[in-house]
Design a protein around this motif. Structure first.
Motif, short mmCIF file in Angstrom:
data_model
loop_
_atom_site.label_atom_id
_atom_site.label_comp_id
_atom_site.label_asym_id
_atom_site.label_seq_id
_atom_site.Cartn_x
_atom_site.Cartn_y
_atom_site.Cartn_z
N ARG A 36 -11.33 17.60 5.55
CA ARG A 36 -12.02 16.41 6.02
C ARG A 36 -13.37 16.24 5.34
N ARG A 37 -14.04 17.36 5.08
CA ARG A 37 -15.36 17.28 4.45
C ARG A 37 -15.29 16.71 3.05
N GLN A 38 -14.09 16.76 2.44
CA GLN A 38 -13.98 16.30 1.05
C GLN A 38 -13.52 14.86 0.95
N VAL A 39 -13.19 14.21 2.09
CA VAL A 39 -12.68 12.85 2.03
C VAL A 39 -13.81 11.84 2.07
N SER A 40 -14.06 11.12 0.95
CA SER A 40 -15.09 10.09 1.04
C SER A 40 -14.59 8.71 0.63
N THR A 41 -13.46 8.61 -0.11
CA THR A 41 -12.91 7.29 -0.42
C THR A 41 -11.46 7.26 -0.02
N SER A 42 -10.86 6.04 -0.07
CA SER A 42 -9.45 5.95 0.33
C SER A 42 -8.57 6.69 -0.67
N LEU A 43 -8.99 6.73 -1.94
CA LEU A 43 -8.20 7.46 -2.93
C LEU A 43 -8.20 8.96 -2.61
N ASP A 44 -9.34 9.45 -2.07
CA ASP A 44 -9.38 10.84 -1.61
C ASP A 44 -8.35 11.07 -0.52
N THR A 369 0.36 6.03 3.38
CA THR A 369 -0.05 5.42 2.11
C THR A 369 0.67 4.10 1.87
N VAL A 370 2.00 4.12 2.01
CA VAL A 370 2.77 2.90 1.77
C VAL A 370 2.39 1.83 2.79
N PHE A 371 2.20 2.23 4.03
CA PHE A 371 1.82 1.25 5.05
C PHE A 371 0.48 0.61 4.71
N SER A 372 -0.52 1.44 4.36
CA SER A 372 -1.87 0.92 4.14
C SER A 372 -1.97 0.11 2.86
N TYR A 373 -1.51 0.69 1.74
CA TYR A 373 -1.67 0.00 0.46
C TYR A 373 -0.62 -1.09 0.27
N ASP A 374 0.65 -0.78 0.58
CA ASP A 374 1.73 -1.68 0.18
C ASP A 374 2.05 -2.74 1.23
N LEU A 375 1.83 -2.42 2.49
CA LEU A 375 2.16 -3.44 3.49
C LEU A 375 0.89 -4.11 4.02
N TRP A 376 -0.06 -3.32 4.51
CA TRP A 376 -1.26 -3.91 5.12
C TRP A 376 -2.14 -4.60 4.09
N GLN A 377 -2.50 -3.86 3.03
CA GLN A 377 -3.42 -4.45 2.03
C GLN A 377 -2.75 -5.59 1.26
N GLN A 378 -1.44 -5.50 1.05
CA GLN A 378 -0.76 -6.50 0.24
C GLN A 378 -0.44 -7.77 1.04
N VAL A 380 -1.21 -8.30 4.68
CA VAL A 380 -1.93 -8.64 5.91
C VAL A 380 -3.43 -8.87 5.67
N GLN A 381 -4.14 -7.89 5.19
CA GLN A 381 -5.59 -7.98 5.02
C GLN A 381 -5.97 -7.59 3.60
N LYS A 382 -6.02 -8.57 2.69
CA LYS A 382 -6.45 -8.26 1.33
C LYS A 382 -7.96 -8.14 1.25
N ASP A 383 -8.45 -7.52 0.14
CA ASP A 383 -9.86 -7.60 -0.25
C ASP A 383 -10.84 -7.15 0.81
N ARG A 384 -10.53 -6.12 1.56
CA ARG A 384 -11.55 -5.55 2.43
C ARG A 384 -12.16 -4.34 1.74
N GLU A 385 -13.27 -3.83 2.32
CA GLU A 385 -13.91 -2.68 1.66
C GLU A 385 -13.02 -1.44 1.79
N ASP A 386 -13.30 -0.49 0.89
CA ASP A 386 -12.42 0.68 0.76
C ASP A 386 -12.31 1.47 2.06
N ILE A 392 -7.52 2.28 8.31
CA ILE A 392 -6.15 1.84 8.59
C ILE A 392 -5.18 3.01 8.40
N GLY A 393 -5.42 3.80 7.34
CA GLY A 393 -4.56 4.95 7.07
C GLY A 393 -4.56 5.93 8.23
N ARG A 394 -5.76 6.17 8.79
CA ARG A 394 -5.82 7.12 9.91
C ARG A 394 -5.10 6.56 11.13
N ILE A 395 -5.31 5.25 11.38
CA ILE A 395 -4.62 4.63 12.52
C ILE A 395 -3.11 4.70 12.31
#
Lengths: 564, 86
Positions: A36-44, A369-378, A380-386, A392-395
């Motif tokens: 957890r201490r190493q996670v700072s971006t969504s790519l992390d 990952t697929v839910f957040s990047y491929d379904l939600w970001q594509q 439902v909610q485009k162009d939000r901050e990282d 969303i991934g944690r939820i």
């Protein structure tokens, strides 16, 4: 859930065994907290920041697949069919893993996509993407539930906890480390799990071999007249009586369509390799994973074969005598009960629990990952901050775990239905490989051809399954005289052929995409430099993907010849 | 910390964690194999003291991981260092 509570046997775990299992769980949670201490971006969170060395991603690659179904299922196959089970490893996995590493990984990693469905979207647009992303996400939830159900069944058998308590405890542990540390925690735990699983199964195999008198002892004691110790032509395994057709079924159906479909397009696997720190490390991950994969049959199938010789209930089962409600799936557990002293028993329990959690965590981390990047970001909610997408991934992780508890509950009441659903989702994989490989090497292939090929291939597989004798149980019509594993091989083969035919025909009548859009996605339109690292030619042989893959291929051929 | 002053991931290296857990298992099993090897326990495996042998094997693997992590530490690049990290 009543049928799991009145279990026919129980393992005599004592305080030391519990201590060993507890130590394992403490470390698992600890890894989640540290990651957890190493996670700072969504790519992390989703791809471990693309920073892991190849041996880590390579072992995680194998571990993600070394789940409940694999260990219980393959040892059960070993007990029932003998050495022919090695085909699932040497024909049905290793060649596809090497192919993924050499041919397909450069596109996945080099194009910068974050998931396999995302590659689908960039190559074929949203039609094929939606089909792929949705079927993948739903399948992951289902399979996570099945893994969780098996896990709870084992905890119930081993420790006597009620199924619903073990379900929730197991789900909470997986949730804790995947939600906290994302993919890094899942991958680190998978690497640890790999070693704990080997530490459990290798000594079990050694005691079993000692008990039965070594390889010679197995040869003496297996029932004659069954093809237990030779792998080809595998007619018992496939259920196809004609040996030539059986071999064709294994090589084309299992070795080519099913295994290439699974290993090269299943994001659960590919995600591990995508977390690597360079193209050559991403290529190496599946290739490195192929080496342990080659030797796993020795610690999974051989204990299964021996269990059928030394465990009384299984001997009865094999001789068609009444054996209580013991099933081949219990082979490993029965062998542990009969052969392992306290201490080693604790390690074996920890190893089994590890493998079930590995399977479930892999499903959940690929799903989020697929839910957040491929379904939600594509969609439902485009162009939000990282940080929004990390949240969303944690939820999604929490939601997936809750849903998995639900599917596990359904699985405990309708286990047959779950088996058929799993078979059904397997059919989504078969045509995927056809679409991907055609799309990667044929620039003219159109977007419409992408999704129509996928859909018609899947329909073809489902149709064959209905026409077979038993693929969907009593729902199958029995028009074609094929059954068991053989029927799955034929269904997958049909899916592949139909997918290719439909894709080619539809391409002829639709307009191809602009070549400029396909750079990095199609072989002939991608500069060759972008598919390799600049320093790849200078790597020593043990880091060079093609040389490692050549070595792997040679080894697997030698193994096939030895155990002909 | 290495002599050159670069930051290493130290105990958070996965190899220390694997080595630690497998090594701990090795210690427990070896002790059981030496002190708790009653005839009843041994009879299960036809006289093979699997706790002892598996324990010794795990000890070796555990130590090997520790040595590997010690000899080839992972260096944390400066740009990914997080405030308040190890």
């Amino acid at each position: 859930m009543i049928h799991t509570a009145d279990s026919t046997f129980r393992l005599d775990a004592n305080a030391v065994d519990y201590l060993i299992v507890a130590a394992y769980f403490l470390v698992v949670i600890g890894i989640g907290l540290m990651a957890r201490r190493q996670v700072s971006t969504s790519l992390d969170f989703f791809l471990s920041g693309r920073s892991l060395p190849a041996w880590v991603t390579g072992l995680a690659f194998i571990s993600a697949n070394l789940g409940a179904v694999e260990i219980m299922g393959m040892s059960a196959n070993g007990a029932e069919f003998g050495m022919a089970t090695v085909h699932y490893f040497w024909v049905g996995a290793v060649p596809a893993m090497l192919f993924l590493g050499i041919v397909m990984m450069p596109f996945y990693y080099g194009s910068g996509v974050r998931s396999v469905p995302e590659f689908m979207r960039r190559r074929f647009g949203t039609g094929a993407h939606l089909v792929n992303a949705l079927s993948f996400a739903v399948a992951q939830l289902l399979i996570a539930g099945i893994n969780l159900y098996l896990l709870a069944t084992i905890v119930n058998r081993l420790l006597g906890w009620p199924t619903w308590v073990s379900l929730i405890v197991a789900a909470l542990i997986v949730l804790t480390y995947t939600a906290l540390g994302g993919l890094s925690a899942a991958i680190y735990n998978e690497v640890l799990q790999f070693f704990v699983i080997v530490a459990a199964l290798l000594p079990l195999t050694i005691v079993a071999l000692h008990k039965v008198g070594g390889w010679e002892g197995i040869k003496d004691k297996v029932q004659p007249g069954q093809e237990q110790l030779s792998s080809w032509p595998g007619t018992d395994l496939t259920g196809i009586d004609n040996p030539v057709l059986s071999v064709i079924g294994i090589v084309f159906g299992l070795g080519f369509v099913l295994s290439f479909g699974y290993w090269t397009t299943n994001f659960v696997e590919v995600q591990r390799a995508m977390a690597s720190d360079s193209i050559s490390a991403a290529k190496r991950a599946p290739i490195i994973g192929a080496f342990p994969k080659m030797f796993i049959p020795f610690i999974v199938i051989i204990p299964g074969i021996i269990a059928a010789i030394v465990v009384k209930e299984l001997v009865d089962l094999k001789a068609d005598k009444p054996a209580g409600d013991v099933k081949y799936n219990d082979a490993i557990l029965l062998l542990m009960r009969d052969l392992l002293p306290n201490g080693m028993l604790g390690i074996a329990i920890a190893g089994l629990l590890a493998s079930f959690m590995a399977g479930m965590a892999a499903n959940i981390s690929a799903f989020n990952t697929v839910f957040s990047y491929d379904l939600w970001q594509q969609y439902v909610q485009k162009d939000r901050e990282d940080s929004y997408y990390t949240r969303i991934g944690r939820i999604a992780t929490v939601a997936a775990t809750v849903i998995a508890i639900g599917t596990a509950g359904i699985a405990s009441n309708y286990s047959n239905m779950m088996n058929y659903l799993q078979t059904l989702f397997g059919f989504f994989n078969a045509p995927l490989f056809a679409t991907f490989i055609l799309g990667m090497f044929w620039k003219r292939m159109t977007a419409t051809a992408g999704w129509t090929g996928l859909v018609s291939g899947t329909v073809a597989a489902v149709l064959v399954a209905f026409l077979s004798e038993d693929t969907f149980g009593s729902a199958s019509w029995g028009v074609l005289g094929i059954k068991g594993q053989g029927a799955s091989f034929v269904a997958a083969g049909a899916a592949f052929v139909v997918d290719i035919l439909v894709s080619v025909i539809v391409t002829m009548f639709t307009r191809p995409r602009d070549e400029a859009d396909l750079e990095g996605l199609v072989y002939s339109l991608t500069p060759k430099e972008s598919l390799v690292d600049p320093d790849e030619v200078h790597l020593p042989w043990y880091q060079s993907p093609p040389k490692l893959a050549g070595l792997g291929l040679a080894l697997v051929i030698v193994l096939n010849v030895i155990f002909w | 910390m290495t002599a050159s002053g670069k930051k290493t991931v130290g105990l958070f290296d996965i190899r220390f964690i694997i080595g630690g857990l497998i090594g701990l298992y090795g210690v427990i099993l070896t002790l059981l194999g030496i002190f708790n090897a009653s005839d009843k326990e041994l009879a299960k495996g036809d006289g093979l003291n699997i706790n002892l042998w598996a324990g010794l094997g795990m000890l070796v693997v555990g130590i090997a991981f520790m040595v590997w992590a010690r000899l080839r530490p992972v260096i944390v690049p400066d740009d990914v260092e997080s405030p308040g990290g190890p």
